[in-house]
Design a protein around this motif. Structure first.
Motif, PDB file in Angstrom:
ATOM      1  N   GLU A  50       0.828  -1.210   0.000  1.00  0.00           N
ATOM      2  CA  GLU A  50       0.000   0.000   0.000  1.00  0.00           C
ATOM      3  C   GLU A  50       0.863   1.261   0.000  1.00  0.00           C
ATOM      4  OE1 GLU A  50      -0.335  -2.422   2.375  1.00  0.00           O
ATOM      5  OE2 GLU A  50      -2.137  -3.424   1.629  1.00  0.00           O
ATOM      6  N   LEU A  51       1.912   1.266   0.832  1.00  0.00           N
ATOM      7  CA  LEU A  51       2.803   2.431   0.876  1.00  0.00           C
ATOM      8  C   LEU A  51       3.555   2.569  -0.438  1.00  0.00           C
ATOM      9  CD1 LEU A  51       4.173   4.826   2.221  1.00  0.00           C
ATOM     10  CD2 LEU A  51       5.740   3.222   3.342  1.00  0.00           C
ATOM     11  N   ALA A  52       4.067   1.463  -0.947  1.00  0.00           N
ATOM     12  CA  ALA A  52       4.786   1.512  -2.224  1.00  0.00           C
ATOM     13  C   ALA A  52       3.882   2.055  -3.333  1.00  0.00           C
ATOM     14  CB  ALA A  52       5.314   0.125  -2.580  1.00  0.00           C
ATOM     15  N   ASN A  53       2.624   1.615  -3.352  1.00  0.00           N
ATOM     16  CA  ASN A  53       1.677   2.102  -4.364  1.00  0.00           C
ATOM     17  C   ASN A  53       1.365   3.584  -4.166  1.00  0.00           C
ATOM     18  OD1 ASN A  53       1.461  -0.323  -5.741  1.00  0.00           O
ATOM     19  ND2 ASN A  53      -0.204  -1.056  -4.450  1.00  0.00           N
ATOM     20  N   ALA A  54       1.222   4.005  -2.914  1.00  0.00           N
ATOM     21  CA  ALA A  54       0.944   5.424  -2.648  1.00  0.00           C
ATOM     22  C   ALA A  54       2.114   6.284  -3.113  1.00  0.00           C
ATOM     23  CB  ALA A  54       0.676   5.641  -1.156  1.00  0.00           C
ATOM     24  N   ILE A  55       3.339   5.842  -2.844  1.00  0.00           N
ATOM     25  CA  ILE A  55       4.516   6.592  -3.293  1.00  0.00           C
ATOM     26  C   ILE A  55       4.549   6.658  -4.816  1.00  0.00           C
ATOM     27  CG2 ILE A  55       7.050   6.544  -3.390  1.00  0.00           C
ATOM     28  CD1 ILE A  55       6.944   5.345  -0.512  1.00  0.00           C
ATOM     29  N   ALA A  56       4.302   5.523  -5.465  1.00  0.00           N
ATOM     30  CA  ALA A  56       4.298   5.496  -6.929  1.00  0.00           C
ATOM     31  C   ALA A  56       3.223   6.423  -7.496  1.00  0.00           C
ATOM     32  CB  ALA A  56       4.098   4.064  -7.429  1.00  0.00           C
ATOM     33  N   GLN A  71      -0.205   8.148   4.242  1.00  0.00           N
ATOM     34  CA  GLN A  71       1.011   7.361   4.049  1.00  0.00           C
ATOM     35  C   GLN A  71       2.137   8.208   3.464  1.00  0.00           C
ATOM     36  OE1 GLN A  71      -0.883   4.216   1.706  1.00  0.00           O
ATOM     37  NE2 GLN A  71      -0.222   2.754   3.276  1.00  0.00           N
ATOM     38  N   VAL A  72       1.829   9.003   2.469  1.00  0.00           N
ATOM     39  CA  VAL A  72       2.837   9.870   1.858  1.00  0.00           C
ATOM     40  C   VAL A  72       3.357  10.871   2.898  1.00  0.00           C
ATOM     41  CG1 VAL A  72       3.139  11.750   0.175  1.00  0.00           C
ATOM     42  CG2 VAL A  72       2.075   9.595  -0.514  1.00  0.00           C
ATOM     43  N   ARG A  73       2.455  11.436   3.684  1.00  0.00           N
ATOM     44  CA  ARG A  73       2.839  12.399   4.722  1.00  0.00           C
ATOM     45  C   ARG A  73       3.818  11.756   5.710  1.00  0.00           C
ATOM     46  NH1 ARG A  73      -2.115  14.023   6.821  1.00  0.00           N
ATOM     47  NH2 ARG A  73      -2.137  15.531   5.136  1.00  0.00           N
ATOM     48  N   GLN A  74       3.504  10.555   6.160  1.00  0.00           N
ATOM     49  CA  GLN A  74       4.375   9.884   7.133  1.00  0.00           C
ATOM     50  C   GLN A  74       5.725   9.521   6.520  1.00  0.00           C
ATOM     51  OE1 GLN A  74       3.744  10.206  10.081  1.00  0.00           O
ATOM     52  NE2 GLN A  74       1.581  10.618  10.014  1.00  0.00           N
ATOM     53  N   TYR A  75       5.728   9.144   5.267  1.00  0.00           N
ATOM     54  CA  TYR A  75       6.980   8.827   4.568  1.00  0.00           C
ATOM     55  C   TYR A  75       7.860  10.073   4.486  1.00  0.00           C
ATOM     56  CZ  TYR A  75      10.062   7.167   0.839  1.00  0.00           C
ATOM     57  OH  TYR A  75      11.156   6.814   0.091  1.00  0.00           O
ATOM     58  N   VAL A  76       7.273  11.180   4.089  1.00  0.00           N
ATOM     59  CA  VAL A  76       8.026  12.441   4.002  1.00  0.00           C
ATOM     60  C   VAL A  76       8.538  12.841   5.381  1.00  0.00           C
ATOM     61  CG1 VAL A  76       7.802  14.926   3.565  1.00  0.00           C
ATOM     62  CG2 VAL A  76       6.918  13.280   1.906  1.00  0.00           C
ATOM     63  N   ARG A  77       7.719  12.695   6.394  1.00  0.00           N
ATOM     64  CA  ARG A  77       8.143  13.055   7.756  1.00  0.00           C
ATOM     65  C   ARG A  77       9.284  12.172   8.249  1.00  0.00           C
ATOM     66  NH1 ARG A  77       2.327  14.520  10.527  1.00  0.00           N
ATOM     67  NH2 ARG A  77       2.050  16.462   9.378  1.00  0.00           N
ATOM     68  N   ALA A  78       9.269  10.898   7.869  1.00  0.00           N
ATOM     69  CA  ALA A  78      10.372  10.009   8.266  1.00  0.00           C
ATOM     70  C   ALA A  78      11.680  10.486   7.627  1.00  0.00           C
ATOM     71  CB  ALA A  78      10.067   8.565   7.853  1.00  0.00           C
ATOM     72  N   ARG A 117       5.662  17.575  -2.606  1.00  0.00           N
ATOM     73  CA  ARG A 117       6.009  18.983  -2.395  1.00  0.00           C
ATOM     74  C   ARG A 117       5.057  19.623  -1.380  1.00  0.00           C
ATOM     75  NH1 ARG A 117       9.190  22.396  -5.032  1.00  0.00           N
ATOM     76  NH2 ARG A 117       8.812  24.609  -4.780  1.00  0.00           N
ATOM     77  N   GLN A 118       3.772  19.314  -1.495  1.00  0.00           N
ATOM     78  CA  GLN A 118       2.795  19.868  -0.557  1.00  0.00           C
ATOM     79  C   GLN A 118       3.123  19.465   0.875  1.00  0.00           C
ATOM     80  OE1 GLN A 118      -0.966  18.463  -2.014  1.00  0.00           O
ATOM     81  NE2 GLN A 118      -0.816  19.650  -3.906  1.00  0.00           N
ATOM     82  N   GLU A 119       3.553  18.238   1.069  1.00  0.00           N
ATOM     83  CA  GLU A 119       3.919  17.784   2.414  1.00  0.00           C
ATOM     84  C   GLU A 119       5.220  18.443   2.879  1.00  0.00           C
ATOM     85  OE1 GLU A 119       1.965  16.204   4.402  1.00  0.00           O
ATOM     86  OE2 GLU A 119       0.498  16.041   2.798  1.00  0.00           O
ATOM     87  N   ILE A 120       6.172  18.577   1.981  1.00  0.00           N
ATOM     88  CA  ILE A 120       7.460  19.180   2.334  1.00  0.00           C
ATOM     89  C   ILE A 120       7.277  20.646   2.723  1.00  0.00           C
ATOM     90  CG2 ILE A 120       9.725  19.850   1.408  1.00  0.00           C
ATOM     91  CD1 ILE A 120       9.605  17.147  -0.190  1.00  0.00           C
TER      92      ILE A 120
END
Length: 144
Positions: A50-56, A71-78, A117-120
């Motif tokens: 699910e995370l891999a698909n969200a990133i893609a 998921q994207v937000r948490q990935y960027v925060r990590a 970019r929006q999360e960053i």
């Protein structure tokens, strides 16, 4: 008097060896923590389709569901947490400039995609460092 001077010299040599040993130990600890953190992020991505698909989807500009946005937000925060840690370690003298640059490379690559970019943009201190032209260089200038 000569014996006392020899004792002082031996003490200084011992201290120099200890400082060098501690510096090497700190460097090893930083590299271990850095590697471990990357392993955790990459393992999490690899083990979560699910995370891999969200990133893609975020990378190719597809519409994200609300769950995928999280998921994207948490990935960027990590990734931002790693970058922030490297900045702090750099200021304290434990990390090198390439360590900090390497930490920000991933965020810069993600910033090319709107969803990331929006999360960053929401990252406080890290956001401008990633998004502004020469942002990381300006940060180095402000702390060096």
């Amino acid at each position: 008097m000569l014996i006392a001077n020899v004792g002082v010299v031996v003490g200084i040599i011992f201290l120099a060896i200890e400082v060098r040993s501690n510096t090497a130990s700190n460097r090893i600890a930083i590299e271990t923590a850095w590697s471990s953190s990357w392993v955790n992020i990459n393992t999490g991505t690899a083990q979560s389709p699910e995370l891999a698909n969200a990133i893609a989807k975020a990378q190719n500009g597809s519409q994200l569901s609300s769950g995928e946005v999280v998921q994207v937000r948490q990935y960027v925060r990590a990734l931002a947490s790693q970058a922030s840690l490297m900045r702090r370690l750099y200021v304290q003298g434990y990390a090198t400039r390439p360590d900090v640059e390497r930490a920000y490379m991933g965020l810069r690559g993600l910033a090319e995609h709107d969803a990331f970019r929006q999360e960053i943009e929401q990252l406080g201190t890290s956001g401008p460092i990633v998004l502004e032209e020469g942002g990381l260089e300006k940060w180095f200038e402000s702390v060096d």
